[in-house]
Design an enzyme around this catalytic site. Structure first.
Site, PDB file in Angstrom:
ATOM      1  N   GLU A   1       8.352  -5.108  -0.847  1.00  0.00           N
ATOM      2  CA  GLU A   1       9.138  -3.970  -0.382  1.00  0.00           C
ATOM      3  C   GLU A   1       9.649  -3.186  -1.589  1.00  0.00           C
ATOM      4  O   GLU A   1       9.714  -3.714  -2.700  1.00  0.00           O
ATOM      5  CB  GLU A   1      10.313  -4.454   0.467  1.00  0.00           C
ATOM      6  CG  GLU A   1       9.906  -5.194   1.725  1.00  0.00           C
ATOM      7  CD  GLU A   1       9.193  -4.309   2.730  1.00  0.00           C
ATOM      8  OE1 GLU A   1       9.521  -3.112   2.826  1.00  0.00           O
ATOM      9  OE2 GLU A   1       8.303  -4.824   3.429  1.00  0.00           O
TER      10      GLU A   1
ATOM     11  N   ARG B   1      -0.683   1.961   8.025  1.00  0.00           N
ATOM     12  CA  ARG B   1      -0.243   0.690   7.426  1.00  0.00           C
ATOM     13  C   ARG B   1      -1.509  -0.083   7.091  1.00  0.00           C
ATOM     14  O   ARG B   1      -2.365  -0.268   7.949  1.00  0.00           O
ATOM     15  CB  ARG B   1       0.635  -0.059   8.441  1.00  0.00           C
ATOM     16  CG  ARG B   1       0.931  -1.509   8.121  1.00  0.00           C
ATOM     17  CD  ARG B   1       1.838  -1.617   6.907  1.00  0.00           C
ATOM     18  NE  ARG B   1       2.306  -2.959   6.698  1.00  0.00           N
ATOM     19  CZ  ARG B   1       1.616  -3.939   6.105  1.00  0.00           C
ATOM     20  NH1 ARG B   1       0.377  -3.741   5.708  1.00  0.00           N
ATOM     21  NH2 ARG B   1       2.144  -5.119   5.905  1.00  0.00           N
TER      22      ARG B   1
ATOM     23  N   ARG C   1       2.836   2.727  13.874  1.00  0.00           N
ATOM     24  CA  ARG C   1       1.882   3.108  12.826  1.00  0.00           C
ATOM     25  C   ARG C   1       0.525   2.503  13.131  1.00  0.00           C
ATOM     26  O   ARG C   1       0.433   1.399  13.663  1.00  0.00           O
ATOM     27  CB  ARG C   1       2.337   2.595  11.459  1.00  0.00           C
ATOM     28  CG  ARG C   1       3.660   3.123  10.989  1.00  0.00           C
ATOM     29  CD  ARG C   1       4.074   2.494   9.681  1.00  0.00           C
ATOM     30  NE  ARG C   1       4.238   1.049   9.836  1.00  0.00           N
ATOM     31  CZ  ARG C   1       4.729   0.239   8.912  1.00  0.00           C
ATOM     32  NH1 ARG C   1       5.102   0.724   7.743  1.00  0.00           N
ATOM     33  NH2 ARG C   1       4.856  -1.048   9.117  1.00  0.00           N
TER      34      ARG C   1
END
Length: 156
Positions: free
Chosen positions: A54, A46, A88
């Site tokens: 998004e 990330r 992540r």
């Protein structure tokens, strides 16, 4: 002065030792990529300091396309800065002679400076410039920050 110089060189050495190299083999969205590391290990990263629209938001696909054009199939280096709640790795990714991917996304208008998690005021300046020049997502006068979009989706 000598102590300052030694501290500086120590910090630089730590930075270079903590950089990891790999090949970008997937782009999930504008701010999330998959990297192939030594030993054929895949890892999801990330991007640090940026939050892109998004996939369901306006310009989400554009941000993903930009990230793909910049790094897909390329060797990059990264420095892990943290881990998010999904497990992540949050990372600063560098490509093409040390370009910082998060910075380039913000400069092009495909991401917000993630000021909740970044104190780098130069990124705020890049966002301001992109906004003034109506670059990327800033063409939309009603652009909604991804963190607000996600909150609204959770509350539906």
């Amino acid at each position: 002065m000598r102590k300052i110089t030694m501290t500086f060189f120590l910090l630089i050495s730590i930075l270079f030792l903590s950089q990891i190299e790999g090949k970008i083999v997937g782009v999930k969205d504008g701010d999330t990529v998959v990297i192939l590391l030594e030993g054929n290990i895949q890892k999801t990263l990330r991007l640090a300091e940026v939050d892109c629209p998004e996939n369901g938001q306006p310009f989400g696909k554009n941000a993903k396309k930009f990230t793909s054009e910049m790094v897909f199939g390329k060797m990059v280096t990264f420095v892990e800065t943290d881990t998010d709640r999904y497990g992540r790795s949050i990372a600063k990714i560098y490509y093409d002679n040390n370009k910082y991917l998060s910075e380039e996304l913000i400069r092009a208008g495909y991401g917000w400076w993630y000021y909740h998690y970044s104190k780098d005021k130069s990124l705020e300046n890049l966002e301001h410039n992109a906004k003034q020049n109506r670059l990327g997502l800033w063409q939309d006068e009603n652009a909604i920050a991804p963190w607000d979009y996600r909150r609204a989706q959770r509350n539906k």
